[in-house]
Design a protein around this motif. Structure first.
Motif, PDB file in Angstrom:
ATOM      1  N   ASP A  64      -5.190 -14.262 -26.344  1.00 43.23           N
ATOM      2  CA  ASP A  64      -4.271 -13.988 -27.452  1.00 43.23           C
ATOM      3  C   ASP A  64      -3.411 -12.786 -27.060  1.00 43.23           C
ATOM      4  OD1 ASP A  64      -2.900 -13.734 -29.780  1.00 43.23           O
ATOM      5  OD2 ASP A  64      -4.661 -13.592 -31.085  1.00 43.23           O
ATOM      6  N   TRP A  65      -2.372 -13.055 -26.256  1.00 47.61           N
ATOM      7  CA  TRP A  65      -1.544 -11.985 -25.690  1.00 47.61           C
ATOM      8  C   TRP A  65      -0.811 -11.197 -26.770  1.00 47.61           C
ATOM      9  CZ3 TRP A  65      -1.746  -9.612 -21.325  1.00 47.61           C
ATOM     10  CH2 TRP A  65      -0.655  -8.872 -20.843  1.00 47.61           C
ATOM     11  N   HIS A  66      -0.361 -11.891 -27.826  1.00 45.94           N
ATOM     12  CA  HIS A  66       0.352 -11.208 -28.902  1.00 45.94           C
ATOM     13  C   HIS A  66      -0.564 -10.228 -29.642  1.00 45.94           C
ATOM     14  CE1 HIS A  66       4.051 -13.401 -28.435  1.00 45.94           C
ATOM     15  NE2 HIS A  66       3.423 -14.565 -28.509  1.00 45.94           N
ATOM     16  N   GLN A  67      -1.833 -10.580 -29.779  1.00 45.31           N
ATOM     17  CA  GLN A  67      -2.777  -9.688 -30.442  1.00 45.31           C
ATOM     18  C   GLN A  67      -3.107  -8.495 -29.555  1.00 45.31           C
ATOM     19  OE1 GLN A  67      -3.836  -9.958 -33.563  1.00 45.31           O
ATOM     20  NE2 GLN A  67      -5.037  -8.066 -33.401  1.00 45.31           N
ATOM     21  N   ILE A  68      -3.226  -8.730 -28.250  1.00 47.13           N
ATOM     22  CA  ILE A  68      -3.568  -7.659 -27.317  1.00 47.13           C
ATOM     23  C   ILE A  68      -2.498  -6.572 -27.313  1.00 47.13           C
ATOM     24  CG2 ILE A  68      -3.802  -7.121 -24.850  1.00 47.13           C
ATOM     25  CD1 ILE A  68      -5.287  -9.764 -24.534  1.00 47.13           C
ATOM     26  N   LYS A  69      -1.229  -6.963 -27.311  1.00 46.94           N
ATOM     27  CA  LYS A  69      -0.161  -5.984 -27.166  1.00 46.94           C
ATOM     28  C   LYS A  69       0.161  -5.228 -28.449  1.00 46.94           C
ATOM     29  CE  LYS A  69       3.698  -9.240 -27.809  1.00 46.94           C
ATOM     30  NZ  LYS A  69       4.842  -9.889 -27.150  1.00 46.94           N
ATOM     31  N   ARG A  70      -0.618  -5.453 -29.516  1.00 44.55           N
ATOM     32  CA  ARG A  70      -0.414  -4.687 -30.747  1.00 44.55           C
ATOM     33  C   ARG A  70      -1.044  -3.311 -30.681  1.00 44.55           C
ATOM     34  NH1 ARG A  70      -1.445  -9.331 -35.451  1.00 44.55           N
ATOM     35  NH2 ARG A  70       0.445 -10.547 -34.988  1.00 44.55           N
ATOM     36  N   THR A  71      -2.004  -3.106 -29.781  1.00 45.25           N
ATOM     37  CA  THR A  71      -2.620  -1.794 -29.598  1.00 45.25           C
ATOM     38  C   THR A  71      -1.891  -1.032 -28.495  1.00 45.25           C
ATOM     39  OG1 THR A  71      -4.197  -2.596 -27.936  1.00 45.25           O
ATOM     40  CG2 THR A  71      -4.845  -2.783 -30.261  1.00 45.25           C
ATOM     41  N   LEU A  72      -2.066   0.275 -28.474  1.00 45.06           N
ATOM     42  CA  LEU A  72      -1.407   1.082 -27.452  1.00 45.06           C
ATOM     43  C   LEU A  72      -1.926   0.729 -26.062  1.00 45.06           C
ATOM     44  CD1 LEU A  72       0.667   3.342 -27.007  1.00 45.06           C
ATOM     45  CD2 LEU A  72      -1.211   4.987 -27.125  1.00 45.06           C
ATOM     46  N   LEU A  73      -3.233   0.481 -25.952  1.00 47.30           N
ATOM     47  CA  LEU A  73      -3.798   0.080 -24.662  1.00 47.30           C
ATOM     48  C   LEU A  73      -3.244  -1.265 -24.227  1.00 47.30           C
ATOM     49  CD1 LEU A  73      -5.782   0.798 -22.411  1.00 47.30           C
ATOM     50  CD2 LEU A  73      -7.579  -0.379 -23.714  1.00 47.30           C
ATOM     51  N   GLY A  74      -3.105  -2.189 -25.179  1.00 46.78           N
ATOM     52  CA  GLY A  74      -2.517  -3.483 -24.858  1.00 46.78           C
ATOM     53  C   GLY A  74      -1.056  -3.375 -24.477  1.00 46.78           C
ATOM     54  N   THR A  75      -0.337  -2.466 -25.151  1.00 46.84           N
ATOM     55  CA  THR A  75       1.061  -2.219 -24.794  1.00 46.84           C
ATOM     56  C   THR A  75       1.172  -1.699 -23.367  1.00 46.84           C
ATOM     57  OG1 THR A  75       1.637  -1.741 -27.095  1.00 46.84           O
ATOM     58  CG2 THR A  75       3.128  -0.901 -25.397  1.00 46.84           C
ATOM     59  N   ALA A  76       0.268  -0.761 -23.015  1.00 47.59           N
ATOM     60  CA  ALA A  76       0.275  -0.219 -21.651  1.00 47.59           C
ATOM     61  C   ALA A  76      -0.020  -1.307 -20.625  1.00 47.59           C
ATOM     62  CB  ALA A  76      -0.749   0.910 -21.539  1.00 47.59           C
ATOM     63  N   LEU A  77      -0.987  -2.190 -20.943  1.00 43.59           N
ATOM     64  CA  LEU A  77      -1.321  -3.290 -20.036  1.00 43.59           C
ATOM     65  C   LEU A  77      -0.128  -4.222 -19.863  1.00 43.59           C
ATOM     66  CD1 LEU A  77      -3.503  -4.806 -18.412  1.00 43.59           C
ATOM     67  CD2 LEU A  77      -4.082  -6.030 -20.530  1.00 43.59           C
ATOM     68  N   ARG A  78       0.557  -4.542 -20.964  1.00 41.96           N
ATOM     69  CA  ARG A  78       1.726  -5.425 -20.898  1.00 41.96           C
ATOM     70  C   ARG A  78       2.826  -4.811 -20.049  1.00 41.96           C
ATOM     71  NH1 ARG A  78       6.410  -5.841 -24.570  1.00 41.96           N
ATOM     72  NH2 ARG A  78       7.391  -7.882 -24.252  1.00 41.96           N
ATOM     73  N   GLN A  79       3.035  -3.510 -20.206  1.00 43.42           N
ATOM     74  CA  GLN A  79       4.092  -2.850 -19.436  1.00 43.42           C
ATOM     75  C   GLN A  79       3.762  -2.835 -17.946  1.00 43.42           C
ATOM     76  OE1 GLN A  79       6.987  -1.868 -20.630  1.00 43.42           O
ATOM     77  NE2 GLN A  79       6.438  -2.431 -22.721  1.00 43.42           N
ATOM     78  N   LEU A  80       2.478  -2.654 -17.613  1.00 45.91           N
ATOM     79  CA  LEU A  80       2.094  -2.541 -16.202  1.00 45.91           C
ATOM     80  C   LEU A  80       2.048  -3.884 -15.488  1.00 45.91           C
ATOM     81  CD1 LEU A  80      -0.705   0.199 -16.259  1.00 45.91           C
ATOM     82  CD2 LEU A  80       1.468   0.311 -15.025  1.00 45.91           C
ATOM     83  N   VAL A  81       1.661  -4.959 -16.188  1.00 45.46           N
ATOM     84  CA  VAL A  81       1.503  -6.248 -15.503  1.00 45.46           C
ATOM     85  C   VAL A  81       2.656  -7.205 -15.776  1.00 45.46           C
ATOM     86  CG1 VAL A  81      -1.006  -6.019 -15.592  1.00 45.46           C
ATOM     87  CG2 VAL A  81       0.150  -7.331 -17.371  1.00 45.46           C
ATOM     88  N   GLU A  82       3.482  -6.911 -16.788  1.00 46.18           N
ATOM     89  CA  GLU A  82       4.556  -7.844 -17.125  1.00 46.18           C
ATOM     90  C   GLU A  82       5.933  -7.181 -17.031  1.00 46.18           C
ATOM     91  OE1 GLU A  82       6.422 -10.147 -21.015  1.00 46.18           O
ATOM     92  OE2 GLU A  82       4.333  -9.474 -21.077  1.00 46.18           O
TER      93      GLU A  82
END
Length: 322
Positions: A64-82
């Motif tokens: 659930d990528w949309h749910q992951i990127k709602r947190t700051l840690l998920g945002t950081a992961l999205r920025q680093l891998v995407e």
């Protein structure tokens, strides 16, 4: 139909900044070539947008990528891998591919390749501006302030690529230097986006946003230092002492100046964003006028103090070396 006014607001600030760097660069390539790279940079922006869309569709099929990127840690992961790898990768390809064909006819200088990287980054910025304006998710002022950011992201790999392409003897270590510089750009890109999004979270995560403008100010300083190198000028030295204790002290002053100067710019940015929705007649209200005047003086004081520290460090370096 494309709104011409939005297109102009999206393209004119990056074009003006490109003209500024063009005038500063010795032995600059023809302006038409730079405009060609600017347009290629804008095209690479649309390609990056498509790749990000495809990445998220594929990622959502596994998690659930949309749910992951709602947190700051998920945002950081999205920025680093995407976001960081895709956008910096598209910009790098937009410089490498045309340069490969141009170098068959011309010997490209280090400064020329570096300017190509700036042109592509600013074209990418113009495309990004238009997307924000089209969807109404950012103001003209906000996007104008962010005009040099993509150029600041791409400066390390633009410099490394310039060394490799302009070198007569291309070494394997130069290729590794390009990858390390590109990875540095990806990390800086991700960090800036994370810090800028921290404002939308609750305390204490919101305090991370106060690191955004000091970090941007440091990246602008790095861009200027790399520009001086490709111009053949010596870099500006701020940390000049030889003993470890004095060097730590000067590094602390540099960090303090970045915090003061960056947050002075941040304070002025917030001030403009706060008062911009007001009608012109409201500016003459005593409370609002005092608010604007007091905030402006406070941020001006912080900025002048940061400038004073910078001048002190430069004076210390000159006195030591001359």
């Amino acid at each position: 139909m494309v709104d011409l006014s939005l297109l102009l607001w999206a393209a004119i600030p990056p074009l003006l900044l490109l003209g500024y760097y063009y005038c500063r660069m010795p032995f600059a390539p023809p302006l038409l070539k730079l405009l060609m790279f600017f347009i290629i940079g804008a095209i690479s922006g649309f390609l990056a947008l498509r790749l990000e869309w495809d990445f998220e569709n594929v990622a959502n099929s596994f998690v659930d990528w949309h749910q992951i990127k709602r947190t700051l840690l998920g945002t950081a992961l999205r920025q680093l891998v995407e976001i960081g790898p895709i956008e910096e990768g598209c910009k790098l390809a937009a410089v490498v591919i045309p340069s490969y064909y141009l170098q068959r006819k011309y010997r490209l200088l280090h400064s020329t390749v570096f300017l190509f990287a700036i042109a592509v980054s600013l074209g990418f910025t113009a495309e990004e501006n238009w997307i924000y304006f089209f969807h109404g998710t950012a103001s003209v002022f906000e996007r104008t302030i962010g005009t040099p950011v993509h150029a600041m992201f791409s400066a390390p790999w633009g410099y490394a690529l310039g060394i490799y392409i302009s070198s007569k003897n291309r070494l394997n270590r130069d290729k590794k230097f390009i990858f390390r510089a590109w990875l540095n750009s990806v990390i800086c890109h991700a960090l800036v986006n994370v810090l800028s999004s921290a404002w939308g979270y609750s305390l204490p995560l919101r305090f991370l946003s106060y690191g955004l403008f000091p970090f941007l100010l440091w990246m602008f300083w790095r861009l200027e230092q790399l520009l001086r190198k490709v111009q053949g000028k010596p870099v500006i030295t701020l940390v000049s002492e030889r003993t470890p204790q004095h060097r730590y002290w000067q590094r602390s002053l540099v960090l303090f100046a970045l915090v003061l100067g960056g947050n002075a710019i941040f304070g002025l940015f917030l001030l403009v964003r706060t008062v911009s929705p007001l009608s012109p007649s409201k500016f003459f209200d005593t409370d609002i006028l005092w608010f604007i005047f007091s905030r402006f003086l406070l941020n001006l004081f912080l900025g002048v103090l940061a400038w004073g520290i910078y001048r002190y460090l430069r004076h210390s370096a000159r006195r030591r070396y001359f």
